[in-house]
Design an enzyme around this catalytic site. Structure first.
Site, short mmCIF file in Angstrom:
data_model
loop_
_atom_site.label_atom_id
_atom_site.label_comp_id
_atom_site.label_asym_id
_atom_site.label_seq_id
_atom_site.Cartn_x
_atom_site.Cartn_y
_atom_site.Cartn_z
N ASP A 78 0.84 -1.20 0.00
CA ASP A 78 0.00 0.00 0.00
C ASP A 78 0.88 1.26 0.00
OD1 ASP A 78 -2.80 1.05 0.45
OD2 ASP A 78 -1.84 1.92 2.21
N GLU A 95 14.38 -15.30 0.70
CA GLU A 95 14.66 -16.30 1.75
C GLU A 95 13.47 -17.24 1.91
OE1 GLU A 95 15.57 -14.15 5.34
OE2 GLU A 95 17.25 -13.17 4.31
#
Ligand code: GLC
Ligand code: MG
Length: 533
Positions: free
Chosen positions: A209, A271
């Site tokens: 956002d 990751e």
């Protein structure tokens, strides 16, 4: 994760590159508990609709703990579900069920501001001026009793609110949404934890956002405002339908430091796995500045609002296509396209409403779905819903409450699923939804349209089904064809798309018609698009 009808070629993790992502506005999609507000179990119960529609993923607007002053874009706890929408186990169930159906799940992340009920902001108010608690936000003094600078909130009025001890805090949106100070290392650390929290729960990506917000020019200097114009914080205008495309001085947006944040997030996502993604909501001023957010070591995609803002003209659409492809190509990102979302007037209505508005909306959608890259579709557009003129007493958008202008409630009216009267299966029983649904929606329910092969819903299903055959194989190159000034036409691999924006029918090029957005009889009528092979 590969579902039966998953069109993504084996060995590719970047599923988003040519995905169709369906935006769920959580309050207004489906209500499971009869309180008139949509919720997570409601979404889960309706996932088969999305799988049947043929989308690849859903993006769910914020469902975290929030006082709901901006309907969830004011987050009080990033790691929990608001009781209005369910609990954490409901989020887990939703993700699990979506994955069973071959749908990826993108959740919304709101990093520019917190709610004023977030524990950090409560601590900041309690601790007073000069404290480390205040240093997580942008508190400033002012000498003359006026706000520290001339910035205006996107929702209207000054972007500053004064607290009891005389200091002011910055809020680019509502006063209940204080902006964080991203130069304070505690802030990026907190959000990396929040990313990991949701990645651990199995989400596939994030919609970021106000991704171009986060950093403000450090001096917090005045915005230079052209004579005769008001200061404004850019983004959408208060009628939420347009942004000015003139370049403006914007010390509150799109600062270079923001890109370091996305480089760090890229590592966090990596990751967690090669198939995790993030898409930026960045109302930047140019295609080039949008592309900066999707450099190879930053986010994966950015919404392309230029497509949504384009006028109904072949030339305007062609220009957006050319500019977009030219901007993302050098950084290797896939382009995106969007016509509607929860912040703008629905595209049927933007294109004039009624029969013509719907014809144009369907034609623009078919054109969009032929383009390389991802398309983001907003709940209800597959039903051809129009913007609703919500009665003033039913409006809840803070933009309306701050300015008295129409606001965004009209594109957020709950979805009609079935039956002949409100709530049209939105929830159990007869509880009316949080915004009333119009009587005309009886013929537009999912149930009614499923039974009609010429309905807008059937058209979306057909288009998405056909798209799966070429989305990945048709390549990323688009060759614009010249079929006259009123016609947008392009070839992409084996597919040719033609859109007639003019007033008169035009001849169709050679080829087999795969799908049309409306009736086609030899010639291509105005406000109509086709796919040809
Ligand atoms: C984004 C959201 C909008 C929200 C604002 C503040 O623009 O899409 O709905 O009001 O950010 O978070
Ligand atoms: Mg509910």
């Amino acid at each position: 994760m590969a579902a039966l009808n998953d069109p993504i070629p084996a060995g590719r993790d970047d599923w988003w590159r040519h995905a169709v992502v369906y935006q769920v506005y959580v309050r207004s999609f489906a209500d499971s508990d009869g309180d008139g507000v949509g919720d997570l179990p409601g979404i889960t119960s309706r996932l088969p609709h999305l799988a049947g529609l043929g989308v690849d993923a859903l993006w769910i607007t914020p469902f975290y703990t929030s006082p709901q002053h901006d309907h969830g874009y004011d987050v009080a706890d990033y790691r929990d579900v608001d009781p209005l929408f369910g609990q954490l186990s409901d989020a887990d169930d939703l993700v699990a069920r979506a994955h069973e159906l071959g749908l990826r799940v993108v959740v919304d992340l709101v990093p520019n501001h917190t709610s004023d009920e977030h524990e950090w902001f409560k601590a900041a108010l309690a601790a007073g001026p000069g404290s480390p608690e205040r240093a997580r936000y942008l508190f400033r003094d002012s000498e003359d009793g006026n706000p520290p600078n001339n910035w205006e909130s996107v929702f209207g009025g000054p972007a500053w609110t004064q607290v009891e001890d005389g200091q002011w805090y910055l809020h680019l949106f509502d006063s209940t949404q204080p902006d964080l100070d991203w130069r304070n290392p505690e802030v990026p650390a907190m959000f990396e934890d929040v990313l990991r929290f949701w990645l651990d729960r199995g989400v596939d990506g994030f919609r970021v956002d106000v991704a171009h917000g986060l950093f403000k020019e450090a001096s917090l200097r005045d915005q230079v405002v052209e004579e005769g114009k008001r200061a404004s914080s850019g983004q959408v205008n208060t009628d939420h339908s347009m942004v000015s495309l003139d370049l403006k001085d914007e010390p509150m947006w799109d600062q270079p430091e923001v890109h370091d944040v996305y480089r760090a997030w890229h590592r966090v996502l990596d990751e967690a796995g090669p198939d995790k993604m993030a898409v930026a909501e960045a109302w930047t001023q140019t295609a080039e500045s949008m592309a900066a957010f999707v450099r190879p070591d930053e986010l994966d995609q950015a919404f392309n609002f230029a497509w949504l803002l384009a006028d109904w003209s072949a030339e305007a659409f062609a220009r957006v296509i050319t500019d977009t492809l030219a901007a993302v190509e050098p950084v290797g990102a896939s382009p995106t396209w969007v016509l509607s979302n929860h912040d703008v007037v629905r595209h049927v209505t933007r294109y004039g409403g009624g029969e013509q508005g719907l014809a144009r909306a369907r034609a623009a959608t078919l054109t969009m779905l032929a383009l390389p890259g991802s398309s983001y579709i907003y709940q209800g557009e597959e039903l051809g819903l129009e913007q609703v003129d919500v009665a003033p007493e039913d409006r809840q958008d803070p933009a309306y409450l701050r300015t008295g202008e129409a606001g965004r409630d009209g594109c957020r009216v709950p979805i009609p699923w079935s039956g002949a009267q409100a709530p049209y299966g939105f929830g159990p029983g007869t509880t009316q939804p949080w915004i009333p649904q119009p009587a005309e929606w009886a013929t537009l329910t999912v149930e009614a349209q499923s039974a009609d092969p010429s309905s807008t819903l059937s058209f979306y299903r057909d288009a998405l089904r056909l798209r799966r055959d070429f989305a990945w194989s048709a390549g990323e190159d688009v060759e614009l064809l010249d079929l006259g000034a009123d016609v947008l036409a392009f070839r992409r691999g084996p597919l040719t798309a033609v859109l007639n924006c003019g007033d008169a029918p035009v001849a169709l090029p050679e080829g087999e018609v795969l799908l049309a957005s409306g009736p086609v009889d030899g010639k291509l009528p105005s406000d109509t698009a086709v796919w040809l092979r």
